[in-house]
Motif scaffolding. Sequence first.
Motif, PDB file in Angstrom:
ATOM      1  N   VAL A  79     -46.077  30.310 -48.066  1.00  0.00           N
ATOM      2  CA  VAL A  79     -45.941  31.281 -46.965  1.00  0.00           C
ATOM      3  C   VAL A  79     -47.078  32.301 -47.012  1.00  0.00           C
ATOM      4  O   VAL A  79     -47.662  32.644 -45.979  1.00  0.00           O
ATOM      5  CB  VAL A  79     -44.552  31.966 -47.018  1.00  0.00           C
ATOM      6  CG1 VAL A  79     -44.496  33.188 -46.114  1.00  0.00           C
ATOM      7  CG2 VAL A  79     -43.454  30.968 -46.648  1.00  0.00           C
ATOM      8  N   LYS A  80     -47.428  32.758 -48.215  1.00  0.00           N
ATOM      9  CA  LYS A  80     -48.543  33.706 -48.362  1.00  0.00           C
ATOM     10  C   LYS A  80     -49.865  33.065 -47.943  1.00  0.00           C
ATOM     11  O   LYS A  80     -50.652  33.666 -47.223  1.00  0.00           O
ATOM     12  CB  LYS A  80     -48.626  34.208 -49.807  1.00  0.00           C
ATOM     13  CG  LYS A  80     -47.521  35.170 -50.182  1.00  0.00           C
ATOM     14  CD  LYS A  80     -47.619  35.583 -51.637  1.00  0.00           C
ATOM     15  CE  LYS A  80     -46.482  36.519 -52.021  1.00  0.00           C
ATOM     16  NZ  LYS A  80     -46.516  36.864 -53.451  1.00  0.00           N
ATOM     17  N   LYS A 109     -49.079  15.675 -56.398  1.00  0.00           N
ATOM     18  CA  LYS A 109     -49.883  16.886 -56.616  1.00  0.00           C
ATOM     19  C   LYS A 109     -51.128  16.944 -55.744  1.00  0.00           C
ATOM     20  O   LYS A 109     -51.449  17.994 -55.188  1.00  0.00           O
ATOM     21  CB  LYS A 109     -50.261  17.025 -58.096  1.00  0.00           C
ATOM     22  CG  LYS A 109     -49.096  17.419 -58.952  1.00  0.00           C
ATOM     23  CD  LYS A 109     -49.518  17.659 -60.385  1.00  0.00           C
ATOM     24  CE  LYS A 109     -48.293  18.034 -61.204  1.00  0.00           C
ATOM     25  NZ  LYS A 109     -48.643  18.490 -62.525  1.00  0.00           N
ATOM     26  N   ALA A 110     -51.838  15.848 -55.606  1.00  0.00           N
ATOM     27  CA  ALA A 110     -53.060  15.837 -54.788  1.00  0.00           C
ATOM     28  C   ALA A 110     -52.732  16.115 -53.325  1.00  0.00           C
ATOM     29  O   ALA A 110     -53.450  16.866 -52.652  1.00  0.00           O
ATOM     30  CB  ALA A 110     -53.775  14.503 -54.929  1.00  0.00           C
ATOM     31  N   ASP A 111     -51.644  15.546 -52.835  1.00  0.00           N
ATOM     32  CA  ASP A 111     -51.234  15.776 -51.447  1.00  0.00           C
ATOM     33  C   ASP A 111     -50.802  17.219 -51.231  1.00  0.00           C
ATOM     34  O   ASP A 111     -51.141  17.839 -50.211  1.00  0.00           O
ATOM     35  CB  ASP A 111     -50.093  14.834 -51.054  1.00  0.00           C
ATOM     36  CG  ASP A 111     -50.510  13.377 -51.013  1.00  0.00           C
ATOM     37  OD1 ASP A 111     -51.735  13.097 -50.967  1.00  0.00           O
ATOM     38  OD2 ASP A 111     -49.620  12.509 -51.041  1.00  0.00           O
ATOM     39  N   SER A 117     -54.221  23.871 -49.051  1.00  0.00           N
ATOM     40  CA  SER A 117     -55.575  24.354 -48.734  1.00  0.00           C
ATOM     41  C   SER A 117     -55.916  24.244 -47.242  1.00  0.00           C
ATOM     42  O   SER A 117     -56.938  24.756 -46.801  1.00  0.00           O
ATOM     43  CB  SER A 117     -56.622  23.594 -49.553  1.00  0.00           C
ATOM     44  OG  SER A 117     -56.624  22.225 -49.195  1.00  0.00           O
ATOM     45  N   ASP A 118     -55.042  23.611 -46.463  1.00  0.00           N
ATOM     46  CA  ASP A 118     -55.261  23.452 -45.021  1.00  0.00           C
ATOM     47  C   ASP A 118     -54.297  24.388 -44.284  1.00  0.00           C
ATOM     48  O   ASP A 118     -53.145  24.034 -44.031  1.00  0.00           O
ATOM     49  CB  ASP A 118     -55.020  21.991 -44.627  1.00  0.00           C
ATOM     50  CG  ASP A 118     -55.293  21.710 -43.152  1.00  0.00           C
ATOM     51  OD1 ASP A 118     -55.347  22.661 -42.334  1.00  0.00           O
ATOM     52  OD2 ASP A 118     -55.437  20.519 -42.811  1.00  0.00           O
ATOM     53  N   LYS A 119     -54.781  25.574 -43.935  1.00  0.00           N
ATOM     54  CA  LYS A 119     -53.911  26.604 -43.359  1.00  0.00           C
ATOM     55  C   LYS A 119     -53.211  26.139 -42.084  1.00  0.00           C
ATOM     56  O   LYS A 119     -52.031  26.421 -41.882  1.00  0.00           O
ATOM     57  CB  LYS A 119     -54.718  27.878 -43.084  1.00  0.00           C
ATOM     58  CG  LYS A 119     -53.860  29.048 -42.658  1.00  0.00           C
ATOM     59  CD  LYS A 119     -54.663  30.327 -42.539  1.00  0.00           C
ATOM     60  CE  LYS A 119     -53.778  31.466 -42.081  1.00  0.00           C
ATOM     61  NZ  LYS A 119     -54.513  32.728 -41.961  1.00  0.00           N
TER      62      LYS A 119
END
Length: 192
Positions: A79-80, A109-111, A117-119
């Motif tokens: 959420v942050k 974990k990779a997914d 990292s993709d907002k």
Amino acid sequence: MTTHRTRRSAVLGAAAFTLPFVLGLAAPAFADSPQSGPYGPACASVPKEGAGSLAGMAKDPVATAASNNPALSTLVTAVKRAGLVDTLNNAKNITVFAPTNQAFAKIPKADLAKILSDKAELTKILTYHVVGERITPKQLSMGSFKTLEGGSLTTARSGDSVTVNHKAKIVCGDVHTANATVNVIDTVLTPM
């Protein structure tokens, strides 16, 4: 005298049978009364006191309340990262289907790293977990609800179990915060 005792026993027996119902003690866990309260196996692990307790969470807006619950730390991080803390804290009368840390752990974990990292994708997934109204336990029995993401999710009840989209289970439901109802789930939902 035997007749008087027999009647008295029958009256006391009837009172013993009906009293729990009158007091609401035999009401189902999904009743819509204000006393129904949180339900589900994971509710037992909620702290009994402090900001992360049910009473403490009821005082705070939803994102703040979630940050006080150790079982929702991955959700709070997400959420942050999506920049949704103020949006969720300022929303009125919403329902949040909150995935536990274990729900996020089901994602490779990779997914998960890629999603975090993709907002834009993260925002889409998180807003799919939010409905723009407070949903009662009774409504969860068989419902379809529009999410803030724009899609819909469905809920169904079978006995004491409530599922979302036929795959996530509510493990602690009907938790109230200052501005939301939270249903903690065991699987991260994906927009359809």
